[in-house]
Design a protein around this motif. Structure first.
Motif, PDB file in Angstrom:
ATOM      1  N   MET A   1       6.751   8.951 -12.847  1.00  0.00           N
ATOM      2  CA  MET A   1       8.017   8.480 -12.269  1.00  0.00           C
ATOM      3  C   MET A   1       8.107   8.910 -10.802  1.00  0.00           C
ATOM      4  SD  MET A   1      11.209   7.195 -13.034  1.00  0.00           S
ATOM      5  CE  MET A   1      11.689   7.644 -14.689  1.00  0.00           C
ATOM      6  N   LYS A   2       8.498   7.957  -9.946  1.00  0.00           N
ATOM      7  CA  LYS A   2       8.751   8.265  -8.543  1.00  0.00           C
ATOM      8  C   LYS A   2      10.177   7.853  -8.197  1.00  0.00           C
ATOM      9  CE  LYS A   2       4.009   7.833  -6.853  1.00  0.00           C
ATOM     10  NZ  LYS A   2       3.109   7.146  -5.885  1.00  0.00           N
ATOM     11  N   LEU A   3      10.788   8.635  -7.321  1.00  0.00           N
ATOM     12  CA  LEU A   3      12.119   8.322  -6.818  1.00  0.00           C
ATOM     13  C   LEU A   3      12.017   8.028  -5.322  1.00  0.00           C
ATOM     14  CD1 LEU A   3      14.282  11.107  -8.522  1.00  0.00           C
ATOM     15  CD2 LEU A   3      13.922   8.763  -9.308  1.00  0.00           C
ATOM     16  N   TYR A   4      12.427   6.813  -4.947  1.00  0.00           N
ATOM     17  CA  TYR A   4      12.430   6.422  -3.541  1.00  0.00           C
ATOM     18  C   TYR A   4      13.863   6.566  -3.025  1.00  0.00           C
ATOM     19  CZ  TYR A   4       7.818   4.585  -4.555  1.00  0.00           C
ATOM     20  OH  TYR A   4       6.499   4.460  -4.930  1.00  0.00           O
ATOM     21  N   LYS A   5      14.015   7.408  -2.008  1.00  0.00           N
ATOM     22  CA  LYS A   5      15.347   7.749  -1.503  1.00  0.00           C
ATOM     23  C   LYS A   5      15.566   7.163  -0.118  1.00  0.00           C
ATOM     24  CE  LYS A   5      18.366  11.687  -0.426  1.00  0.00           C
ATOM     25  NZ  LYS A   5      18.429  13.168  -0.277  1.00  0.00           N
ATOM     26  N   GLY A   6      16.750   6.609   0.113  1.00  0.00           N
ATOM     27  CA  GLY A   6      17.110   6.073   1.421  1.00  0.00           C
ATOM     28  C   GLY A   6      18.430   5.341   1.328  1.00  0.00           C
ATOM     29  N   GLU A  47       8.601  12.857  -8.606  1.00  0.00           N
ATOM     30  CA  GLU A  47       8.229  12.931  -7.189  1.00  0.00           C
ATOM     31  C   GLU A  47       9.259  12.150  -6.372  1.00  0.00           C
ATOM     32  OE1 GLU A  47       4.659  11.467  -4.152  1.00  0.00           O
ATOM     33  OE2 GLU A  47       4.466  11.146  -6.321  1.00  0.00           O
ATOM     34  N   ILE A  48       9.722  12.733  -5.275  1.00  0.00           N
ATOM     35  CA  ILE A  48      10.702  12.077  -4.414  1.00  0.00           C
ATOM     36  C   ILE A  48      10.030  11.665  -3.109  1.00  0.00           C
ATOM     37  CG2 ILE A  48      12.849  12.330  -3.107  1.00  0.00           C
ATOM     38  CD1 ILE A  48      13.809  14.276  -5.249  1.00  0.00           C
ATOM     39  N   ILE A  49      10.115  10.389  -2.786  1.00  0.00           N
ATOM     40  CA  ILE A  49       9.659   9.876  -1.492  1.00  0.00           C
ATOM     41  C   ILE A  49      10.920   9.607  -0.680  1.00  0.00           C
ATOM     42  CG2 ILE A  49       8.435   8.053  -0.279  1.00  0.00           C
ATOM     43  CD1 ILE A  49       7.673   8.659  -3.925  1.00  0.00           C
ATOM     44  N   ASP A  50      11.183  10.464   0.281  1.00  0.00           N
ATOM     45  CA  ASP A  50      12.449  10.461   1.004  1.00  0.00           C
ATOM     46  C   ASP A  50      12.291   9.749   2.347  1.00  0.00           C
ATOM     47  OD1 ASP A  50      14.897  10.925   2.169  1.00  0.00           O
ATOM     48  OD2 ASP A  50      14.926  13.080   1.735  1.00  0.00           O
ATOM     49  N   PHE A  51      12.961   8.611   2.494  1.00  0.00           N
ATOM     50  CA  PHE A  51      12.907   7.856   3.737  1.00  0.00           C
ATOM     51  C   PHE A  51      14.104   8.127   4.646  1.00  0.00           C
ATOM     52  CE2 PHE A  51      10.238   5.071   0.952  1.00  0.00           C
ATOM     53  CZ  PHE A  51       9.054   5.269   1.645  1.00  0.00           C
ATOM     54  N   GLY A  52      14.839   9.172   4.357  1.00  0.00           N
ATOM     55  CA  GLY A  52      15.930   9.583   5.223  1.00  0.00           C
ATOM     56  C   GLY A  52      16.980   8.503   5.387  1.00  0.00           C
ATOM     57  N   GLN A  53      17.297   8.153   6.648  1.00  0.00           N
ATOM     58  CA  GLN A  53      18.335   7.171   6.948  1.00  0.00           C
ATOM     59  C   GLN A  53      17.788   5.739   7.054  1.00  0.00           C
ATOM     60  OE1 GLN A  53      21.618   7.858   6.982  1.00  0.00           O
ATOM     61  NE2 GLN A  53      21.002   9.935   6.379  1.00  0.00           N
ATOM     62  N   GLN A  54      16.527   5.565   6.732  1.00  0.00           N
ATOM     63  CA  GLN A  54      15.954   4.219   6.813  1.00  0.00           C
ATOM     64  C   GLN A  54      16.462   3.346   5.666  1.00  0.00           C
ATOM     65  OE1 GLN A  54      11.716   4.344   8.630  1.00  0.00           O
ATOM     66  NE2 GLN A  54      11.844   6.168   7.357  1.00  0.00           N
ATOM     67  N   LEU A  55      16.486   2.037   5.934  1.00  0.00           N
ATOM     68  CA  LEU A  55      16.913   1.076   4.914  1.00  0.00           C
ATOM     69  C   LEU A  55      15.770   0.789   3.951  1.00  0.00           C
ATOM     70  CD1 LEU A  55      18.779  -1.707   6.956  1.00  0.00           C
ATOM     71  CD2 LEU A  55      19.815   0.155   5.660  1.00  0.00           C
ATOM     72  N   ILE A  56      16.104   0.632   2.691  1.00  0.00           N
ATOM     73  CA  ILE A  56      15.153   0.122   1.697  1.00  0.00           C
ATOM     74  C   ILE A  56      15.716  -1.198   1.187  1.00  0.00           C
ATOM     75  CG2 ILE A  56      13.887   0.575  -0.415  1.00  0.00           C
ATOM     76  CD1 ILE A  56      14.462   3.539  -0.072  1.00  0.00           C
ATOM     77  N   ILE A  57      14.971  -2.283   1.405  1.00  0.00           N
ATOM     78  CA  ILE A  57      15.418  -3.624   1.021  1.00  0.00           C
ATOM     79  C   ILE A  57      14.324  -4.291   0.193  1.00  0.00           C
ATOM     80  CG2 ILE A  57      16.768  -3.783   3.148  1.00  0.00           C
ATOM     81  CD1 ILE A  57      14.716  -5.849   4.176  1.00  0.00           C
ATOM     82  N   PRO A  58      14.668  -5.304  -0.614  1.00  0.00           N
ATOM     83  CA  PRO A  58      13.625  -6.071  -1.308  1.00  0.00           C
ATOM     84  C   PRO A  58      12.712  -6.774  -0.305  1.00  0.00           C
ATOM     85  CG  PRO A  58      15.780  -6.489  -2.273  1.00  0.00           C
ATOM     86  CD  PRO A  58      16.019  -5.746  -0.994  1.00  0.00           C
ATOM     87  N   ALA A  59      11.439  -6.861  -0.627  1.00  0.00           N
ATOM     88  CA  ALA A  59      10.503  -7.610   0.207  1.00  0.00           C
ATOM     89  C   ALA A  59      10.856  -9.095   0.169  1.00  0.00           C
ATOM     90  CB  ALA A  59       9.078  -7.377  -0.265  1.00  0.00           C
ATOM     91  N   PHE A  60      10.415  -9.818   1.178  1.00  0.00           N
ATOM     92  CA  PHE A  60      10.692 -11.250   1.266  1.00  0.00           C
ATOM     93  C   PHE A  60       9.680 -12.058   0.444  1.00  0.00           C
ATOM     94  CE2 PHE A  60      12.321  -9.863   5.552  1.00  0.00           C
ATOM     95  CZ  PHE A  60      13.659  -9.962   5.218  1.00  0.00           C
ATOM     96  N   ASN A  61      10.150 -13.197  -0.058  1.00  0.00           N
ATOM     97  CA  ASN A  61       9.318 -14.145  -0.798  1.00  0.00           C
ATOM     98  C   ASN A  61       9.469 -15.514  -0.144  1.00  0.00           C
ATOM     99  OD1 ASN A  61       8.912 -12.166  -3.091  1.00  0.00           O
ATOM    100  ND2 ASN A  61      11.108 -12.461  -3.235  1.00  0.00           N
ATOM    101  N   ASP A  62       8.358 -16.129   0.199  1.00  0.00           N
ATOM    102  CA  ASP A  62       8.371 -17.444   0.856  1.00  0.00           C
ATOM    103  C   ASP A  62       7.801 -18.466  -0.124  1.00  0.00           C
ATOM    104  OD1 ASP A  62       8.128 -19.683   2.465  1.00  0.00           O
ATOM    105  OD2 ASP A  62       7.264 -18.608   4.161  1.00  0.00           O
ATOM    106  N   VAL A  63       8.653 -19.377  -0.605  1.00  0.00           N
ATOM    107  CA  VAL A  63       8.224 -20.290  -1.667  1.00  0.00           C
ATOM    108  C   VAL A  63       7.708 -21.638  -1.163  1.00  0.00           C
ATOM    109  CG1 VAL A  63       9.662 -19.236  -3.451  1.00  0.00           C
ATOM    110  CG2 VAL A  63      10.617 -21.070  -2.033  1.00  0.00           C
TER     111      VAL A  63
END
Length: 420
Positions: A1-6, A47-63
């Motif tokens: 398990m990983k925790l992505y923080k931001g 495990e924590i992956i800490d991105f501080g004040q950065q934004l975490i958004i879904p990746a883009f998909n181009d159909v």
């Protein structure tokens, strides 16, 4: 398990953002377990992956895009669609008979998609079997994910890009088999270019192939007024453009992408809704080639399934944040003369470029439970640190570029620059 923080922002529904300031996304085996606050307390040994004040958004998909056209992006836009195809597009695609040329240009194309945060896409290649296999192999190497289809066209093109019907069918079947090698990253999609370039016999056969192998279908529909008139001339027996595809088995329920769809009749819109066709809205391309404005708000109100796409090189850049902006802008221009069709809001446009487009791949494009962890980490803008999370996202969508993207994830795996 990983925790992505931001600072996390995404759209469960199109009408509003879901946001967690200094929140967590819990990910296991590439899948999201949970998104929320205080998950470090709930999963203390993770495990924590800490991105501080950065934004975490879904990746883009181009159909909807054309992989071989990337080298000609930005060329020929004094022309409308049909002459542009003849003068620029078809000669460009003919070059992919040369596999060395294909290898070089497809590397550049995939690297650019990685840079701008488009980590899944649905692409047309060319008529060439060997070059299409090269594209599939490179996608697999890159870590990106895609649907790819060899273009089928046996009429109304230049000589070097016109297939014999039997050759088009044979190579399609060979590529369906070849795709099995790349199944983890690449899936096949049946790809008649559009009605004017695909004979009745070829359309019928492609419809049968899609049924036999349970494959999705992609093509173009009602992009340009002259194109629509041409289809009427070629197929006077059909009620409309959409009816041609339907008649020859190329509208597959919940498994079809039709790009552009600007000039649809009420009857056509009803059919697309019933068959759950994904309408790929390409606002930049529609402007570049003087095609028109798709009435996005009207289609959404009527219940059509829509997504935002680039249509490179009908568009001049692949950057999905630019296409989000242009979808909003063109909806505003439409609203000026159609006041009942309100402009698209940022959350709606973002939804169309992430969750709605991602639905073609499964549970993709959101940070909800059981979704694939496909994500972009966006660098904090120190000049806008006092802004809300949604305002920082808006700033990135309108003013940002690939330099703002710090990390890229597909199914929980960080994807590095694929080709240098």
């Amino acid at each position: 398990m990983k925790l992505y923080k931001g600072n996390i922002i995404f759209t469960k529904v199109s009408t509003e953002f879901t946001m967690y300031e200094q929140g967590f996304i819990a990910v296991k085996a590439g899948k999201i377990i949970e998104t929320g606050k205080y998950l470090d307390k709930k999963y203390p040994n993770s495990e924590i992956i800490d991105f501080g004040q950065q934004l975490i958004i879904p990746a883009f998909n181009d159909v909807h895009l054309h992989a071989p056209q990337f080298p000609m992006a930005g060329l020929g836009f004094d022309q409308e669609l049909l002459p542009w195809l003849q003068k620029y597009t078809f000669p460009m695609e003919a070059k992919y008979e040369n596999t060395n040329y294909a290898l070089d240009k497809y590397k550049l194309f995939l690297t650019k998609l990685w840079e701008v945060g488009t980590l899944r896409f649905v692409a047309f290649s060319t008529i060439h079997k060997e070059s299409t296999i090269i594209l599939m192999d490179l996608i697999s190497q890159s870590g990106l994910k895609a649907f790819v289809g060899k273009v089928n066209m046996d009429r109304n093109s230049i000589a070097s890009l016109t297939e014999l019907t039997e050759d088009s069918v044979r190579d399609t079947l060979a590529l369906i088999e070849a795709t099995k090698k790349f199944r983890e990253n690449v899936q096949y999609i049946v790809t008649p270019r559009f009605v004017p370039s695909t004979s009745v016999s070829l359309m019928k056969k492609l419809g049968e192939i899609a049924d036999e192998f349970d494959l999705p279908v992609q093509s173009h529909l009602s992009e340009n007024r002259k194109e629509v008139e041409w289809v009427k001339e070629l197929h006077p027996e059909s009620k409309n453009y959409t009816d041609v595809y339907q008649k020859y088995g190329l509208i597959k329920k919940n498994k079809t992408i039709m790009a552009h769809c600007i000039y649809l009749s009420e009857e056509e819109r009803k059919l697309l809704k019933e068959e759950k066709v994904l309408v790929a809205h390409c606002p930049q391309s529609n402007a570049d080639l003087s095609s028109g404005i798709m009435p996005l708000r009207k289609y959404l109100n009527e219940g059509l399934h829509c997504a935002i796409a680039s249509d490179v090189a009908g568009a001049h850049v692949p950057d999905m944040n630019r296409h989000i902006v242009e979808a909003i802008q063109t909806s505003k221009l439409w609203w000026v003369n159609h006041p009942k069709d309100l402009p698209i809001k940022l959350s709606e446009a973002f939804f169309l470029a992430t969750k709605s487009s991602g639905s073609f791949f499964g549970k993709v494009g959101s940070f909800e439970k059981e979704y694939d962890f496909d994500a972009l980490v966006i660098k904090e803008d120190v000049h806008n640190s006092e802004r809300t999370i949604s305002e920082q996202l808006e700033k990135f969508i309108y003013c940002g570029d690939d330099r703002n993207i710090m990390h890229r994830y597909v199914c929980g795996k960080e994807i590095r620059k694929p080709f240098s």
